[in-house]
Structures are given as structure tokens and as C-alpha cells.
Design a protein around this motif. Structure first.
Motif, PDB file in Angstrom:
ATOM      1  N   LEU A 153     -18.007 -17.845 -22.366  1.00 32.06           N
ATOM      2  CA  LEU A 153     -16.634 -17.664 -22.833  1.00 32.06           C
ATOM      3  C   LEU A 153     -16.046 -16.369 -22.294  1.00 32.06           C
ATOM      4  O   LEU A 153     -14.899 -16.340 -21.830  1.00 32.06           O
ATOM      5  CB  LEU A 153     -16.585 -17.686 -24.367  1.00 32.06           C
ATOM      6  N   ALA A 154     -16.812 -15.289 -22.310  1.00 35.86           N
ATOM      7  CA  ALA A 154     -16.333 -14.013 -21.771  1.00 35.86           C
ATOM      8  C   ALA A 154     -16.025 -14.142 -20.279  1.00 35.86           C
ATOM      9  O   ALA A 154     -14.989 -13.643 -19.811  1.00 35.86           O
ATOM     10  CB  ALA A 154     -17.366 -12.913 -22.007  1.00 35.86           C
ATOM     11  N   LEU A 155     -16.892 -14.803 -19.542  1.00 34.90           N
ATOM     12  CA  LEU A 155     -16.642 -14.998 -18.106  1.00 34.90           C
ATOM     13  C   LEU A 155     -15.393 -15.835 -17.873  1.00 34.90           C
ATOM     14  O   LEU A 155     -14.595 -15.532 -16.979  1.00 34.90           O
ATOM     15  CB  LEU A 155     -17.851 -15.655 -17.437  1.00 34.90           C
ATOM     16  N   ALA A 156     -15.198 -16.865 -18.664  1.00 34.68           N
ATOM     17  CA  ALA A 156     -13.995 -17.700 -18.532  1.00 34.68           C
ATOM     18  C   ALA A 156     -12.740 -16.874 -18.796  1.00 34.68           C
ATOM     19  O   ALA A 156     -11.753 -16.979 -18.047  1.00 34.68           O
ATOM     20  CB  ALA A 156     -14.067 -18.894 -19.486  1.00 34.68           C
ATOM     21  N   LEU A 157     -12.750 -16.042 -19.826  1.00 31.40           N
ATOM     22  CA  LEU A 157     -11.593 -15.184 -20.112  1.00 31.40           C
ATOM     23  C   LEU A 157     -11.329 -14.218 -18.959  1.00 31.40           C
ATOM     24  O   LEU A 157     -10.182 -14.003 -18.569  1.00 31.40           O
ATOM     25  CB  LEU A 157     -11.809 -14.401 -21.403  1.00 31.40           C
TER      26      LEU A 157
END
Length: 152
Positions: free
Chosen positions: A44-48
Motif C-alpha cells: 500500500l505504501a509503495l502504491a501511494l
């Protein structure tokens, strides 16, 4: 961070077996139950980061707190996700919350972060055995992050 930069955006993520984003106002109310699949938060952090924060335009930092536990089956995915984050971020700070523990811990997340440090990536970690450990850890992380910004 707000002292160092004119504009700061923060995002708050939590995870158990799945990750989710929540509002800053809910920080002390967020809780979850069940197992731990840390890679869900790292994905999720990478996607953001990919969607909102181009490395050419933003300095990006991750402050991650955990009890250090993670499903064994998630080790490879968590290690890959953390490594990708560490390569993309200006600094990754990991705080391990182990009430009453001494300074030495041997948890899954601690081992993953230590491996990233051995690879020379901008990662720091600290053990939070009590509430009194929070501010010293934050000061240390921010000092390291500032030095990382200055370059070698």
C-alpha cells in the motif's frame, strides 16, 4: 519534518492481514486483530508513492512501528517490499514496540531491517520499551534523515 520543509503531507497506514489508510485524527483509536502480514502495508505504501509522490518532486520518509511479528510465510514478500521502499525513500525509520524489553530484540521485522542496513540502504531502527523511548527515537530518526538528505 514541518520545521525542515514548507509543505508536508502525511499519510497514515495500518495493517493486520490487510492494510488500510486512515485519518490522522484516528491515530490513537486505530486497532486491529488477527495475524500480521506486513507486506500488505508495504504494498500500500509503495502504491501511494507511485501514484502520488514522484521521487523527482518529493522527499519521502516512512516511519513504521510494529511489535516485530510477521507471518513466516510473508517473510519473502515483506523483505522485498521493505527493500523496494528503502530504495525509493529518503529514509525508512522502524520503531519496534516491545514493552519492558531490553535494547536487544530478535524479531522478524528487526532482522529484515538489519539486512537493509547491511546493504547500505537508508534505514534506521529503534526499540521502544516504554513511552519514554518515543521522543529519543524520533529525534534520532529525524537526525539520520537530515544527514541522508545532505548526502555522503
Amino acid at each position: 519534518m514541518r520545521r525542515a520543509y514548507r509543505q508536508v503531507e502525511t499519510r497514515f497506514l495500518a495493517h493486520t492481514t490487510q492494510a488500510w489508510e486512515f485519518a490522522e485524527a484516528d491515530f490513537f483509536q486505530v486497532s486491529g486483530s488477527g495475524g500480521t502480514i506486513a507486506s500488505s502495508a508495504f504494498r500500500l505504501a509503495l502504491a501511494l508513492l507511485r501514484e502520488r509522490y514522484a521521487a523527482s518532486r518529493y522527499n519521502s520518509y516512512l516511519f513504521y512501528a510494529s511489535d516485530g511479528e510477521n507471518f513466516t510465510e510473508d517473510r519473502a514478500a515483506a523483505g522485498q517490499g521493505l527493500g523496494e521502499l528503502a530504495r525509493r525513500l529518503n529514509y525508512l525509520a522502524y520503531a519496534e514496540t516491545v514493552p519492558g524489553a531490553g535494547r536487544g530484540v530478535d524479531t522478524e521485522m528487526h532482522r529484515l531491517c538489519a539486512e537493509l542496513v547491511r546493504r547500505g540502504l537508508p534505514v534506521g531502527s529503534s526499540v521502544l520499551a516504554s513511552g519514554a523511548d518515543v521522543w529519543p527515537a524520533l529525534r534520532s530518526f529525524l537526525g539520520h534523515a537530515a544527514r541522508a538528505e545532505d548526502g555522503p
